[in-house]
Design an enzyme around this catalytic site. Structure first.
Site, PDB file in Angstrom:
ATOM      1  N   ASN A   1       0.799  -1.224   0.000  1.00 22.54           N
ATOM      2  CA  ASN A   1       0.000   0.000   0.000  1.00 22.54           C
ATOM      3  C   ASN A   1       0.834   1.277   0.000  1.00 22.54           C
ATOM      4  OD1 ASN A   1      -2.496   1.733   0.730  1.00 22.54           O
ATOM      5  ND2 ASN A   1      -1.118   2.078   2.452  1.00 22.54           N
TER       6      ASN A   1
ATOM      7  N   TYR B   1       3.228   9.906 -11.174  1.00 26.72           N
ATOM      8  CA  TYR B   1       2.353   9.026 -10.392  1.00 26.72           C
ATOM      9  C   TYR B   1       1.635   8.021 -11.295  1.00 26.72           C
ATOM     10  CZ  TYR B   1      -1.173   7.677  -6.925  1.00 26.72           C
ATOM     11  OH  TYR B   1      -1.962   6.971  -6.053  1.00 26.72           O
TER      12      TYR B   1
END
Length: 252
Positions: A94, A159
């Protein structure tokens, strides 16, 4: 407690587990009766608050300060966890960061930090964990991607590239580990109510909700539930998939 998930008593490792989506994942798995360890990079106060609240609720949760960009640190922490629990059943990758800016305004550090954390961190942690799952001939890995991995947005080239890589990594590793009975999937959240997305939500205002079919921002728990499903026995015939949790996010 959800029933018959097969997660009770399992050894679960979550990276980036002290805040936001990561914390919701830790709480969800701990609530299932799993033994949860989580990595965090630097916020000792936030990490200890999670541990204390989980202990107060009678759950088994442990925190380790680990920078996932450091492969040696990942190996050391995973070995310690395996020694303590005897096995590692579930890995949730995560940990992630954002450094949004138009491409021409991105610095070398903006690019390196995002790729080293979001992609390198997944490689480092998974390479450390995979041998234990291979020996067990069992395991589940869930990687956190993003809607940005398949739907490009302004100012997110670094990203988006990192999350597109995670989706490709997920599909390739699912093929590689399937013979060892290890499942590998990903969850791709949309706009979620977390500290990480606060700046984007503040900037976009109501415009962002207009692009979501459900007309609301998602919660960290929405994402944690999807991760729970993919790690549970309910998803025992699911691997190599990217599960979008975005409320029907669209750009048109």
């Amino acid at each position: 407690m959800k029933t018959a998930s097969g997660l009770a008593g399992k050894s679960v490792l979550v990276t980036g587990g002290s805040r936001g989506i990561g914390r919701a994942i830790v709480e969800t798995f701990a609530g299932e009766g799993a033994r949860v360890a989580f990595f965090y990079r630097g916020n000792d106060e936030a990490a200890q608050e999670v541990v204390q609240s989980m202990h107060a609720a009678g759950h088994h949760v442990h925190a380790e300060r680990v920078d996932v960009r450091d492969s040696a640190a990942c190996v050391q922490a995973v070995e310690k966890l395996a020694d303590e629990t005897g096995r590692i059943d579930v890995l949730i990758n995560n940990a992630g960061v954002i450094r949004d800016n138009p491409l021409t305004a991105l610095t070398d550090d903006d690019v390196a930090t995002v790729l080293d954390t979001n992609v390198g961190g997944v490689f480092n942690t998974t390479r450390a964990v995979a041998p234990y799952m291979v020996m067990q001939r069992a395991g589940a890995i869930v990687n956190l991607s993003s809607v940005a991995g398949s739907k490009g947005g302004r100012g997110q080239t670094n990203y988006a590239a990192s999350k597109g890589a995670i989706e490709a990594f997920t599909r390739a590793l699912a093929v590689e580990l399937a013979p060892r009975k290890i499942r590998v999937n990903a969850v791709a959240p949309g706009v979620i109510d977390t500290e990480m997305s606060q700046a984007v939500r503040d900037l976009a205002g109501d415009e962002v909700k207009a692009r979501i079919l459900m007309r609301r921002v998602g919660s960290a728990e929405d994402v944690a539930n999807a991760v729970w499903f993919l790690a549970s026995d309910y998803a025992s015939y699911v691997t190599g998939e990217v599960f979008h949790v975005d409320g029907g996010f669209k750009f048109d």
